[in-house]
Design an enzyme around this catalytic site. Sequence first.
Site, PDB file in Angstrom:
ATOM      1  N   ASP A 237       0.866  -1.167   0.000  1.00  0.00           N
ATOM      2  CA  ASP A 237       0.000   0.000   0.000  1.00  0.00           C
ATOM      3  C   ASP A 237       0.914   1.232   0.000  1.00  0.00           C
ATOM      4  O   ASP A 237       2.108   1.119   0.283  1.00  0.00           O
ATOM      5  CB  ASP A 237      -0.857  -0.068   1.273  1.00  0.00           C
ATOM      6  CG  ASP A 237      -1.577   1.217   1.567  1.00  0.00           C
ATOM      7  OD1 ASP A 237      -2.226   1.743   0.643  1.00  0.00           O
ATOM      8  OD2 ASP A 237      -1.485   1.714   2.711  1.00  0.00           O
TER       9      ASP A 237
ATOM     10  N   ASP B 189      -0.268   5.073   1.019  1.00  0.00           N
ATOM     11  CA  ASP B 189      -0.552   6.048   2.075  1.00  0.00           C
ATOM     12  C   ASP B 189      -0.538   5.407   3.453  1.00  0.00           C
ATOM     13  O   ASP B 189      -1.244   4.422   3.707  1.00  0.00           O
ATOM     14  CB  ASP B 189      -1.925   6.705   1.837  1.00  0.00           C
ATOM     15  CG  ASP B 189      -1.903   7.670   0.670  1.00  0.00           C
ATOM     16  OD1 ASP B 189      -1.046   8.570   0.671  1.00  0.00           O
ATOM     17  OD2 ASP B 189      -2.723   7.507  -0.250  1.00  0.00           O
TER      18      ASP B 189
ATOM     19  N   GLU C 207     -14.035   4.678   7.945  1.00  0.00           N
ATOM     20  CA  GLU C 207     -13.016   3.820   7.317  1.00  0.00           C
ATOM     21  C   GLU C 207     -12.299   2.952   8.359  1.00  0.00           C
ATOM     22  O   GLU C 207     -12.057   1.766   8.129  1.00  0.00           O
ATOM     23  CB  GLU C 207     -11.987   4.691   6.572  1.00  0.00           C
ATOM     24  CG  GLU C 207     -10.919   3.865   5.873  1.00  0.00           C
ATOM     25  CD  GLU C 207      -9.711   4.672   5.398  1.00  0.00           C
ATOM     26  OE1 GLU C 207      -9.744   5.907   5.381  1.00  0.00           O
ATOM     27  OE2 GLU C 207      -8.715   4.032   5.049  1.00  0.00           O
TER      28      GLU C 207
ATOM     29  N   SER D  17      -2.596   1.308  -4.573  1.00  0.00           N
ATOM     30  CA  SER D  17      -3.007   2.436  -3.736  1.00  0.00           C
ATOM     31  C   SER D  17      -4.367   2.994  -4.092  1.00  0.00           C
ATOM     32  O   SER D  17      -4.676   3.199  -5.267  1.00  0.00           O
ATOM     33  CB  SER D  17      -1.977   3.562  -3.885  1.00  0.00           C
ATOM     34  OG  SER D  17      -2.465   4.745  -3.310  1.00  0.00           O
TER      35      SER D  17
ATOM     36  N   LYS E 162      -9.371  -3.346  -2.834  1.00  0.00           N
ATOM     37  CA  LYS E 162      -8.008  -3.594  -3.325  1.00  0.00           C
ATOM     38  C   LYS E 162      -7.829  -5.089  -3.549  1.00  0.00           C
ATOM     39  O   LYS E 162      -7.264  -5.802  -2.721  1.00  0.00           O
ATOM     40  CB  LYS E 162      -7.000  -3.108  -2.314  1.00  0.00           C
ATOM     41  CG  LYS E 162      -6.915  -1.611  -2.221  1.00  0.00           C
ATOM     42  CD  LYS E 162      -5.778  -1.301  -1.310  1.00  0.00           C
ATOM     43  CE  LYS E 162      -5.434   0.132  -1.295  1.00  0.00           C
ATOM     44  NZ  LYS E 162      -4.219   0.344  -0.502  1.00  0.00           N
TER      45      LYS E 162
HETATM   46  P1  TMP Z   1      -4.857   3.496   0.958  1.00  0.00           P
HETATM   47  O1  TMP Z   1      -3.763   3.913   1.886  1.00  0.00           O
HETATM   48  O2  TMP Z   1      -5.507   2.239   1.393  1.00  0.00           O
HETATM   49  O3  TMP Z   1      -4.378   3.423  -0.458  1.00  0.00           O
HETATM   50  O4  TMP Z   1      -6.019   4.553   1.046  1.00  0.00           O
HETATM   51  C1  TMP Z   1      -5.883   5.897   0.817  1.00  0.00           C
HETATM   52  C2  TMP Z   1      -6.169   6.717   2.009  1.00  0.00           C
HETATM   53  O5  TMP Z   1      -6.578   7.985   1.537  1.00  0.00           O
HETATM   54  C3  TMP Z   1      -7.291   6.239   2.903  1.00  0.00           C
HETATM   55  O6  TMP Z   1      -6.788   6.034   4.212  1.00  0.00           O
HETATM   56  C4  TMP Z   1      -8.265   7.393   2.954  1.00  0.00           C
HETATM   57  C5  TMP Z   1      -7.486   8.554   2.433  1.00  0.00           C
HETATM   58  N1  TMP Z   1      -8.302   9.581   1.748  1.00  0.00           N
HETATM   59  C6  TMP Z   1      -8.059  10.898   2.074  1.00  0.00           C
HETATM   60  O7  TMP Z   1      -7.217  11.195   2.942  1.00  0.00           O
HETATM   61  N2  TMP Z   1      -8.786  11.885   1.446  1.00  0.00           N
HETATM   62  C7  TMP Z   1      -9.724  11.600   0.500  1.00  0.00           C
HETATM   63  O8  TMP Z   1     -10.342  12.512  -0.061  1.00  0.00           O
HETATM   64  C8  TMP Z   1      -9.963  10.217   0.169  1.00  0.00           C
HETATM   65  C9  TMP Z   1     -10.983   9.875  -0.851  1.00  0.00           C
HETATM   66  C10 TMP Z   1      -9.205   9.255   0.811  1.00  0.00           C
HETATM   67 MG    MG Z   2      -2.927   3.077   3.579  1.00  0.00          MG
END
Ligand code: TMP
Ligand code: MG
Length: 311
Positions: A60, A62, A107, A175, A224
């Site tokens: 991943d 973020d 989330e 991601s 995912k």
């Molecule tokens: P991921 O780390 O699983 O790829 O997910 C992306 C992260 O982005 C998730 O924790 C939620 C965050 N997010 C924001 O911070 N702002 C936003 O506008 C959106 C849609 C997601």
């Molecule tokens: Mg993440």
Amino acid sequence: MERPGPPGACGDRGGTERGLCPQVPELQKGTVRIRQPERVRGIIQALREQGVAKLQVISDFDMTLSRFGCNGRRCPTSHNILDTSRVISEDGKKKLKDLLHYYYPIEIDPNRTLEEKRPLMVEWWTKAHELLVQQKIHKGDIAQIVRESEAMLRDGFKEFFDQLHKNNIPMFIFSAGVGDILEEIIRQANVFYSNVFVVSNYMDFNDDGVLTHFRGPLIHTYNKNNTVLQGTGYFQQLSTRTNIILLGDSMGDLTMADGVPSVENILKIGFLNDKVEERRGKYLDSYDIVLESDETLDVVNGILRYILTET
Ligand code: TMP
Ligand code: MG
């Protein structure tokens, strides 16, 4: 089946009193929690014995490759970097922040099922992307937006990316963030090597370089899996890479390797960044190694160093 390694190796059952795996001292860090040490020991040993040619990393981005906190504050996600940048109007910033404050607690809520969360995540991403499209973002501004942001990769990222690159180990970044932003982060960190492959939400721009829409399929925290990888053929090309190190920070990251045709060994390492006490049990049930409030890639680097060292 777990095969015992040479005396003192990770697979050596007699090595318990010397720690989980003496060759990976990072596993003794206070941030490390493991529910089944024997299992972890066996997987690490198998990854080492079966060699680098069979290994791939699926990660991943973020809050996994990027830091969760820095200087006592939250670090931005790839979405946050864009949302708080100078190219977004004050009204747009407020609306994006309101969405974050409403949906982020959903989330990470350990008391809601993934089935409950999924449609709400689609709602969040869809609304956020619509707001971003209204802002007429220019492609040419992305590099500067990232340079001016507080984006930070976890400590040890250079060694991590370098080790994988030097050993030709494919690294798949899966991601739900914004692909254009996260690519720019790793490019500016000088680690966007040829072994790095990204699947994410990418922006599409018109001939004037203005954002018109996000390219599908939409990837959110809880889809995912193979459904959004149709057509990439990525895992099929890597069908001999049956050993996997998976890195994530969300329960949604656990399915990132589902499209790999025949997994032999998978080591799942989870960063537990937020609501640590509340979520510990679920993370320990699902991830082989849980790293609590650990802003570094030390443990991952230590394991890789051990796996990649010649015997
Ligand atoms: P991921 O780390 O699983 O790829 O997910 C992306 C992260 O982005 C998730 O924790 C939620 C965050 N997010 C924001 O911070 N702002 C936003 O506008 C959106 C849609 C997601
Ligand atoms: Mg993440």
